[in-house]
Motif scaffolding. Structure first.
Motif: not given
Lengths: 68, 68, 68, 68, 68, 68, 68, 68, 68, 68, 68, 68
Positions: A5, C10, C12, C22-26, C28, E54
């Motif tokens: 999001f 963001i 995640g 966090i990795k998913n947010a970064l 995307k 990361i």
């Protein structure tokens, strides 16, 4: 699939109430954002207009799903 | 008509002062934003550069009217 | 030249860990942002999914250089 | 190898500006610390001196690498 | 006898997880501190390294008994 | 005798710097307050004026001794 | 019908990770609460146990629907 | 000459009162610090001891002049 | 000329809504203050009155220009 | 006799207003609590429902006398 | 009639305790304010006097009814 | 076995001191809670009673082990 999001901050204003100021912020935001998931009230401020009315100002943080 | 604003966060840097760092942030932001209404200083940080100078870093939250 | 950065927020999510969220947010975010400079964890939340798993939700503020 | 840093809080003062007060804090700290990596401004205060000048006081949190 | 403790702030880093970054901070701190009593996580940040990994960065406030 | 102080909040503005905005706030306050003991910077904001200049706005909390 | 929720604060502990400490808190809470809707991480602390292991401690605020 | 100060955090404990816990923290700190300039109370906690007494715990941030 | 403003905190109450409580605070304040420039909502509280009605209580920080 | 109170956090929701959401929270709470003494608004959030209406969500901290 | 209150911040000092410092602040404030309704402790600080005694300093926010 | 704790908020009052108000809160809480592990002072407030005495009010967050 794990959803992601984005959060943006919008300031809505209204001479009626904070609820109406929030609605104005959401209405404007929804013109460029497909699907608003939730919002948080961050700050409530205001001023007195020249006509003597109170202008309610609300900062809302709006969350919506990132499609990309 | 009730105005609606957007808030964005920009980090400006300068080797001169926090005021110059703010100006750099506002100058860069004004390249894509028509009319900046106000800003708030959110955080002041910095580092010491290899040349021994201090680099001032400032996080500013910038508010501007949404036209759409 | 004084660099200028932008900060975006963001959210995640992951059923594995906050680090994966966090990795998913970064991941995307990096689809539309060239070069992420740093991030801060703003909030950690979560929910229990229908399958009984915990969904970890993390709000990250991401900083990246403005090129313009 | 994963780096480890220490954070200390120093209060700098100056009759000139907050930037000079920060510089005074960093200069004094650098007498015992090899390499300052970054700093954050934590608080800005001040007083009016007997000579009528304003004394700017700034609390900075200073980060530096631990060698050991 | 009433015990007295000191609090210091250490930043640990790790490419693995925040738990490993905390461990790195505690390991380094324990080289000069006899007995760590407790710690608090103050801030969680990070960056993306040149190898694409990361780097998790955690600020921990560490409490330990003052002997003197 | 135990001293008692009062705290008031004043907003100073300046097109020059935050230090000048603080000075303007202190100067105005000192017209009705005998002896200012200290001040704290509470918030730093600003706007862009019609002439294109930045107006720096600073909220200072001012402490002074109560005589009565 | 407008739903009403209650929030309670639980501290979970684990020698493994903060995620496991959260799971322990949720597992214990779910013994007396029918349906946990969401949780927020309020604080992360810890200690070093006698066996040399780190004990992760997490304060979670848990939200659940009030039936009555 | 512009003075520079350092801030450290000390936790004092007492079964009598928070004032006594502060005094214990200051007494211990003054064994290695020449001249304490001021302190701030950061946090007040406590526990119930095995003898049934309350142990008051106070975190104080202590400021003192750096001589170097 | 650089304007200077003062900030005061007023608590308004109402059995109708927070907006009415704000209006009550502003109305009372405007009896001694010439020109209110803006206000911020600082806190929202309330109680249940003996008649069973909710009394909304709002703390507003009011800014107005200092003339002197 | 010195009174003792307990504080609990309840989340009320409403499609009408935050005041109605508070009332819903207080009504539900009063089913198990004899006498509510006061409440504080802790957080205001919301979502957009499938019918297009805004759902206002408010976290209230409720204080009531402990009888035991 | 809906009551309106004003909040002011006073700093009390005492060489005895924070409770005595609060009493000193309230006593001084009550010389110009008819009826104090409540107070909140905002900050607790202190210093060591030349006689070696600790001076406790407390910032209290005092609420009182506006009559006008 | 990993321990789990619960946190509750209690408000204690006393005409004597904040320490006595804390003791009153803990005494009342211990009537329904087996073993209090620790407490934190969250807020300190007060009022002036009709007899002219100050009533100290303290919000404490109390932690205790969950047995279930």
């Amino acid at each position: 699939m794990d959803n992601v999001f984005k959060l943006i901050e919008i300031v809505g204003t209204s001479e009626e109430s904070y609820e109406k100021a929030i609605k104005n912020a959401l209405d404007k935001a929804s013109k460029t954002i497909k699907e608003i998931s939730w919002f948080e009230v961050i700050q409530q401020r205001g001023t007195i207009l020249n006509n003597g009315n109170i202008q309610y100002q609300v900062v809302v943080k709006i969350g919506f799903k990132l499609i990309v």
